[in-house]
Design a protein around this motif. Structure first.
Motif, short mmCIF file in Angstrom:
data_model
loop_
_atom_site.label_atom_id
_atom_site.label_comp_id
_atom_site.label_asym_id
_atom_site.label_seq_id
_atom_site.Cartn_x
_atom_site.Cartn_y
_atom_site.Cartn_z
N ILE A 232 0.81 -1.33 0.07
CA ILE A 232 0.16 0.02 -0.12
C ILE A 232 0.90 1.14 -0.09
CG2 ILE A 232 -1.46 1.34 1.51
CD1 ILE A 232 -3.43 -1.11 2.07
N ALA A 235 2.47 1.89 -3.42
CA ALA A 235 1.46 2.30 -4.28
C ALA A 235 1.13 3.62 -3.93
CB ALA A 235 0.18 1.58 -4.14
N SER A 236 1.25 4.06 -2.66
CA SER A 236 0.65 5.70 -2.25
C SER A 236 1.85 6.44 -2.82
CB SER A 236 0.41 5.81 -0.65
OG SER A 236 -0.28 4.75 -0.53
N GLY A 252 0.11 1.90 -8.03
CA GLY A 252 -0.03 3.41 -7.64
C GLY A 252 0.01 4.25 -8.92
N LEU A 255 -2.79 4.36 -11.12
CA LEU A 255 -4.08 4.97 -10.62
C LEU A 255 -3.77 6.39 -10.70
CD1 LEU A 255 -4.68 3.04 -7.31
CD2 LEU A 255 -6.35 3.82 -8.86
N ILE A 270 -10.46 1.45 -11.91
CA ILE A 270 -10.84 0.60 -11.27
C ILE A 270 -10.01 -0.75 -11.31
CG2 ILE A 270 -12.69 -1.39 -11.41
CD1 ILE A 270 -14.48 1.15 -12.20
N GLY A 273 -6.96 -0.35 -9.04
CA GLY A 273 -7.39 -0.39 -7.67
C GLY A 273 -7.95 -1.59 -6.94
N LEU A 274 -8.36 -2.67 -8.22
CA LEU A 274 -8.80 -3.82 -7.77
C LEU A 274 -7.52 -4.58 -7.38
CD1 LEU A 274 -11.76 -4.86 -9.98
CD2 LEU A 274 -11.55 -4.92 -7.32
N ILE A 276 -4.65 -3.94 -6.33
CA ILE A 276 -4.33 -3.45 -4.86
C ILE A 276 -5.11 -4.10 -3.76
CG2 ILE A 276 -3.60 -1.50 -3.27
CD1 ILE A 276 -3.17 0.14 -5.72
N ALA A 277 -6.30 -3.95 -3.89
CA ALA A 277 -7.23 -4.33 -2.91
C ALA A 277 -7.22 -5.86 -2.73
CB ALA A 277 -8.67 -3.93 -3.20
N CYS A 280 -4.00 -6.93 -1.32
CA CYS A 280 -3.97 -6.85 0.13
C CYS A 280 -4.74 -7.39 0.95
CB CYS A 280 -3.62 -5.32 0.42
SG CYS A 280 -2.32 -4.39 -0.34
N LEU A 281 -6.06 -7.83 0.50
CA LEU A 281 -7.31 -8.24 1.44
C LEU A 281 -6.70 -9.67 1.52
CD1 LEU A 281 -9.67 -8.22 2.47
CD2 LEU A 281 -10.90 -8.71 0.32
N ASN A 284 -3.79 -10.01 3.87
CA ASN A 284 -4.34 -9.87 5.40
C ASN A 284 -5.25 -11.02 5.78
OD1 ASN A 284 -3.23 -7.22 5.34
ND2 ASN A 284 -5.21 -6.24 4.99
N LEU A 285 -6.04 -11.55 4.91
CA LEU A 285 -6.85 -12.71 5.53
C LEU A 285 -5.81 -13.93 5.57
CD1 LEU A 285 -9.80 -12.74 2.96
CD2 LEU A 285 -9.76 -12.49 5.36
N ASP A 288 -4.30 -13.27 9.03
CA ASP A 288 -5.34 -13.70 10.16
C ASP A 288 -5.04 -14.85 10.47
OD1 ASP A 288 -6.03 -11.10 10.67
OD2 ASP A 288 -8.18 -11.17 9.92
N ALA B 140 -7.19 -3.14 3.50
CA ALA B 140 -6.70 -3.73 2.55
C ALA B 140 -6.78 -2.49 1.30
CB ALA B 140 -7.28 -5.12 1.92
N PHE B 144 -6.01 6.57 -0.48
CA PHE B 144 -6.10 7.25 -1.69
C PHE B 144 -7.07 6.68 -2.77
CE2 PHE B 144 -2.47 4.53 -2.69
CZ PHE B 144 -2.80 4.06 -4.05
N LEU B 145 -7.31 5.39 -2.70
CA LEU B 145 -8.06 4.58 -3.62
C LEU B 145 -9.62 5.15 -3.27
CD1 LEU B 145 -7.78 2.77 -5.84
CD2 LEU B 145 -8.10 0.78 -4.39
N PHE B 149 -12.36 6.91 -5.21
CA PHE B 149 -13.78 6.49 -5.49
C PHE B 149 -14.61 7.45 -4.83
CE2 PHE B 149 -11.85 2.17 -6.18
CZ PHE B 149 -12.21 2.10 -7.64
#
Ligand code: ATP
Ligand code: MG
Lengths: 301, 305, 329
Positions: A232, A235-236, A252, A255, A270, A273-274, A276-277, A280-281, A284-285, A288, B140, B144-145, B149
């Motif tokens: 993240i 990307a930032s 990044g 985007l 999009i 963005g997808l 990255i999301a 990272c998701l 993270n999962l 966890d 996640a 900035f995303l 949006f």
């Protein structure tokens, strides 16, 4: 039931019963985050084999074919995810972006994790003045808004992948040190370590045999958490133009360029963005899950 | 109590000193500090004057002494870009960042805590699952995303909110929400697990045994005890609000220090960069001392020992 | 009992079943418990760890973990009303007002972040709507004095961590009685305390029980405690009451083999703090109960019939019931 308990009192002592072993494996498998693992596998595969699977040169502009929509929105199969404002293939750039994200992420995690662990072990094992100094320095680094510093360093040294990695390592090792130092302190005080010391084991041996194996679990958990955080951050920074410099494709950066074409070609925002999301998701999962499996009590950060 | 305050302030002073070392070292890291700290358009004579003033030709410890003296006397050098003392430039912009960060912090705290408590009190149920997913997404999806949006939806499509600048309440909404987003998710998760821990304690059970209404059990007896780890996380998050503002302010053209930092870097205005990093970090350190004092207020066991 | 025909009992538990639904099966933690308790009477409940004593108590006030537990059947008649059919608000109005519970661990039972006074005022505010600060203060101080806290005026401003374990348990007891309940449930109130403090707390409990003419349920591992303050004893094993008798009866003529083993396990005269785990063998897993008597694997007198069928509860003396085939025949 009661008869069974009566009839075979020693059977449990003979060894692990296969049923429970199978059951345990099954329990682990059942809790495994399969979808996130699959997504991450795709990203890793794309990252490793990027040059071989990219349909086009990710950096090659073709102004005659710019801003093409993805398939399903009027696009053609030759550019499945469409093209950006310079006519570069979005899919190829996404794949290349996966490569750079993972590379920066892993490099920083390995660097910061290694440095942080080393300092934690030194501080926690040898204590005394060394510990005090390392702990205070750790506090200092934890107190600094690291993104601000990272940006200013990159600004001072110039933006490059290498500088980005160095800065992030330099600014993020402290999280590892803080958590792991506590673990080392705790383990060092455990009876079996004291016993080993009394038995005349050298420091290195104790570190290798007793301390390191015991901090591997929290280390893995921290590293997973950091991996998604670094992706993240990269990307930032790239989004701000202070990360990996163009023309190298990064999520990044894509985007950042894509946001000027909102309304014209939303896919340019999009899709990265997808990417990255989802990445990272998934991480993270998985993190966890690792935390649940490796150390249920652990709850730092 | 007084000793506690004194020791926390002492630690803060050491930390700030440490930060000053980092900031000092950063400019020297690039090899030639002169190239960073002297305006590019300076004449050779001016150049030499500044080099002498900063002691750039003398040993590092001396340079640090000069640097520290400047910091203590409030002399951070002149901003190249603005031609004013860097500290003044900083002071003009800092309140804007603080206002935004404060709004975002409140949003994150209120949102994260209420969502987390809801999750804990309905653990395992439907609200809990929805909340868990939202919290995971929060951690996640980069801020900035979210910002992009939000802009896409509320400015471009619906036309409800202005896209940039700082003029009036409406302009706060999108920057504050995007800035709060990550922390809100983290706080929600922490609140949930901390509350779950506390809800199983004997004193919460006793509160129920006393026949207190559930709302009272949760907010009076459980929540106050769950608050310490939540606040600890929150105080760590304060850094994120400032770090995050670097990105968010640039997206929404918010005239704060986040925007200023990037402007300063792109115009190679290093004295200004130094000032921003040092003053902001010190401010955060002192803020954390404030949070520590808050602990003492919440938990008598800290206050009275 | 032939006497007292005109008054219904304070508490009558009829065939109570409480189950826990877990991944590895349903645990019948309370499996058909029945007993009655009158005003002014103290019932001791003894039994090994996991026999269902706490779950029985918590079922009475309906405070069990919401998601996992289920009261599967039975009645809990308190002054004639079935508590199990009350609404959540109605039962809440009874908790802490008419039925109070003193729990096991005084070190953790008080909320660390509020003063003693603050916590003790709550039941008065909620149940008796006492609003005036003076009145609250007086009532709190009075209750603290009743349980033997020295200088209660000063203690109300203290936080729990400033009090000793014994004092905290006194505070919890004071909190339990300040609304003048008619039933007091004490679940191992002294287990976590030093021996000398234990005796003091027991004395306090006995005193308030007598002064307020309370019905009291005292859960304990310690038969010497039972001997000291209870009128009746119920012995629990695997979720059921296997023997129930007045105190003298049970010490003189224990009929159930489990009770007999308990008597042997703890030397009668010596006030030992030892837990009742010196009986050979393990208590059964309440998730895997068969149809027979669950004590069979540890019972020296077990027969084929014991394995197959749970024995009925039979009366073997005045107010003395037992569930054992041996006693029946
Ligand atoms: N939350 C729970 N979830 C699942 N099972 C439970 C739970 N609480 C209690 N049980 C089951 O209920 C049974 C009875 O528990 P209980 O706490 O009433 O025992 P106890 O007699 O009070 O023991 P102790 O002397 O240790 O306090 C236990 O064997 C346990 O299996
Ligand atoms: Mg119990």
């Amino acid at each position: 039931m009661t008869q069974e308990a009566q009839g075979m009192p020693q059977s449990a002592a003979l060894g692990p019963r296969p049923r429970t072993a199978v059951a345990r494996t099954w329990n682990r498998l059942r809790g495994m985050p399969l979808l996130p693992l699959a997504i991450l596998a795709v990203v890793v595969f794309a990252g490793i084999f990027a040059p071989f699977i990219e349909p086009h040169d990710p950096d090659h502009p073709d102004l005659l074919r710019n801003l093409q929509p993805p398939i399903g929105f009027g696009g053609a199969w030759s550019y499945p995810f469409g093209t950006d404002s310079l006519g570069r293939d979005v899919l190829s750039r996404l794949i290349d972006g996966a490569r750079i994200s993972l590379f920066v992420g892993l490099a920083v995690v390995i660097g910061a994790g290694g440095l942080g662990t080393l300092l934690a072990v030194v501080a926690g094992y040898f204590r005394g003045a060394v510990d005090v100094v390392i702990s205070r320095v750790t506090d200092v680094f934890l107190a600094v808004p690291f993104l601000l510093v990272a940006i200013s360093v990159v600004g001072a040294l110039g933006a490059s992948t290498q500088n980005l990695i160095l800065v992030l390592v330099f600014m993020t090792w402290s999280g590892y040190t803080r958590v792991l130092r506590g673990e080392v302190l705790r383990i060092r005080d455990a009876d079996y370590v004291k016993l080993a010391q009394v038995a005349g084991c050298g420091s290195l041996r104790i570190l290798g045999r007793h301390i390191l194996p015991n901090i591997v679990n929290p280390l893995i958990i921290l590293a997973t958490l950091q991996l998604s955080a670094v992706i993240i951050i990269e990307a930032s920074l790239s989004f701000l133009g202070l990360g990996v410099p163009p023309p190298q494709a990064t999520w990044g950066g894509m985007l950042s360029a894509g946001k000027d074409y909102i309304g014209v070609n939303n896919a340019l925002v999009i899709l990265p963005g997808l990417a990255i999301a989802l990445t990272c998701l998934s991480i993270n999962l998985i993190g966890d899950w690792l935390r649940r499996v490796l150390d249920p009590k652990f709850r730092a950060l | 109590m007084l000793a506690y305050v004194a020791s926390r302030l002492g630690q803060a002073a050491i930390t700030i000193l440490g930060i000053s070392v980092i900031v000092f070292a950063l400019a020297r890291l690039s090899g030639d500090a002169g190239a960073l700290l002297v305006p590019p358009e300076a004449t050779p004579q001016e150049r030499q004057d500044i080099r002498d003033a900063l002691g750039l030709d003398r040993p590092l410890p001396v340079q640090y002494g000069i640097f520290l003296k400047g910091v203590v006397t409030g002399d951070f050098g002149k901003s190249f870009r603005f031609g004013e003392p860097a500290l003044e430039v900083f002071a003009k912009r800092f309140p804007n960042t603080l206002q935004l960060a404060a709004v975002a912090a409140v949003v994150a705290l209120l949102g994260g805590v209420s969502v987390g408590v809801l999750g804990a009190t309905h653990a395992g149920g439907m609200p809990d699952r929805v909340i868990t997913i939202i919290a995971l997404l929060g951690q996640a999806v980069p801020s900035f995303l979210i910002a992009i949006f939000l802009m896409l939806i509320f400015s471009v499509n619906l036309g409800w909110l202005p896209t940039s600048g700082k003029h009036g309440t409406l302009t706060y909404i999108m920057p504050a929400v995007s800035l709060a987003w990550y922390s809100m998710a983290a706080l929600a998760r922490m609140t949930r697990s901390s509350m779950l821990d506390v809800m199983e304690t004997d004193y919460v059970r006793l509160a129920r045994l006393k026949g207190l209404p559930e709302s009272r059990v949760i907010w009076k007896h459980a929540f106050r005890n769950a608050l310490i780890p939540i606040l600890t996380l929150f105080s760590l998050q304060l850094i994120f609000f400032v770090s995050g503002s670097v990105i968010i302010e640039n997206i929404f053209a918010w005239p704060g220090i986040g925007q200023l930092t990037v402007q300063a870097i792109f115009s190679r205005d290093y004295p200004l960069v130094q000032t921003i990093v040092l003053v902001t970090s010190s401010f955060l350190v002192l803020l954390n001392v404030g949070v520590d004092l808050l602990y003492a207020f919440i938990d008598p066991r800290i206050r009275l020992t | 009992m032939a006497s007292e025909a005109n008054t219904s009992p304070l508490l009558e538990v009829r065939d109570l079943h409480t189950h826990f639904v877990t991944r590895s099966g349903t645990a019948r933690a309370v499996d058909g418990v029945s007993f009655t308790l009158n005003r002014g009477q103290t019932l001791g409940i003894v039994g090994e760890s996991g026999s269902g004593k706490s779950v029985t108590c918590m079922s009475i006030v309906r405070l069990l973990p919401k998601t996992a537990s289920r009261i599967a059947g039975g009645q809990v008649l308190f002054k004639g009303r079935d508590l199990l059919t009350l609404s959540e608000d109605e039962i809440r109005a009874i908790r802490g007002a008419e039925i109070s519970v003193v729990t096991q661990d005084p070190m953790t039972s008080l909320n660390p972040v509020y003063t003693i006074g603050n916590q003790m005022e709550e039941p008065l505010r909620y149940h008796q709507h006492v609003r005036s600060g003076n009145q609250l203060h007086e009532r709190v101080v009075g209750a603290l004095r009743q349980v033997g806290i020295p200088v209660p005026e000063r203690r109300v401003r203290d936080y729990p961590h400033q009090l000793s374990g014994g004092q905290r348990q006194r505070v919890v007891t004071a909190m339990a009685i300040e609304c003048h309940p008619s039933l007091l449930i004490a679940d191992e109130p002294t287990t976590a305390l030093d021996v000398t403090v234990q005796l003091q707390i027991l004395r306090v409990l006995k005193e308030v029980q007598q002064n307020l003419d309370l019905g009291m349920i005292l859960v304990t591992h310690d038969l010497s405690v039972v001997a000291r303050i209870c009128d009746d004893v119920a012995v629990m094993y695997a979720g059921r009451i296997v023997e129930h008798a007045p105190i003298t009866e049970i010490f003189d003529r224990p009929r159930h083999p489990y009770t007999q083993a308990l008597m042997l396990a703890v030397p009668k005269l010596n006030a030992s703090r030892e837990r009742l785990n010196t009986i050979p063998g393990q208590p059964p897993d309440v998730r895997r109960l068969g149809s027979g008597c669950p004590f069979v694997p540890r019972c020296p007198k077990a027969t084929e019939r014991c394995r197959e069928e749970y024995p009925p509860t039979t009366t073997v003396g005045e107010s003395h019931t037992v569930a054992c085939w041996e006693a029946t025949s």
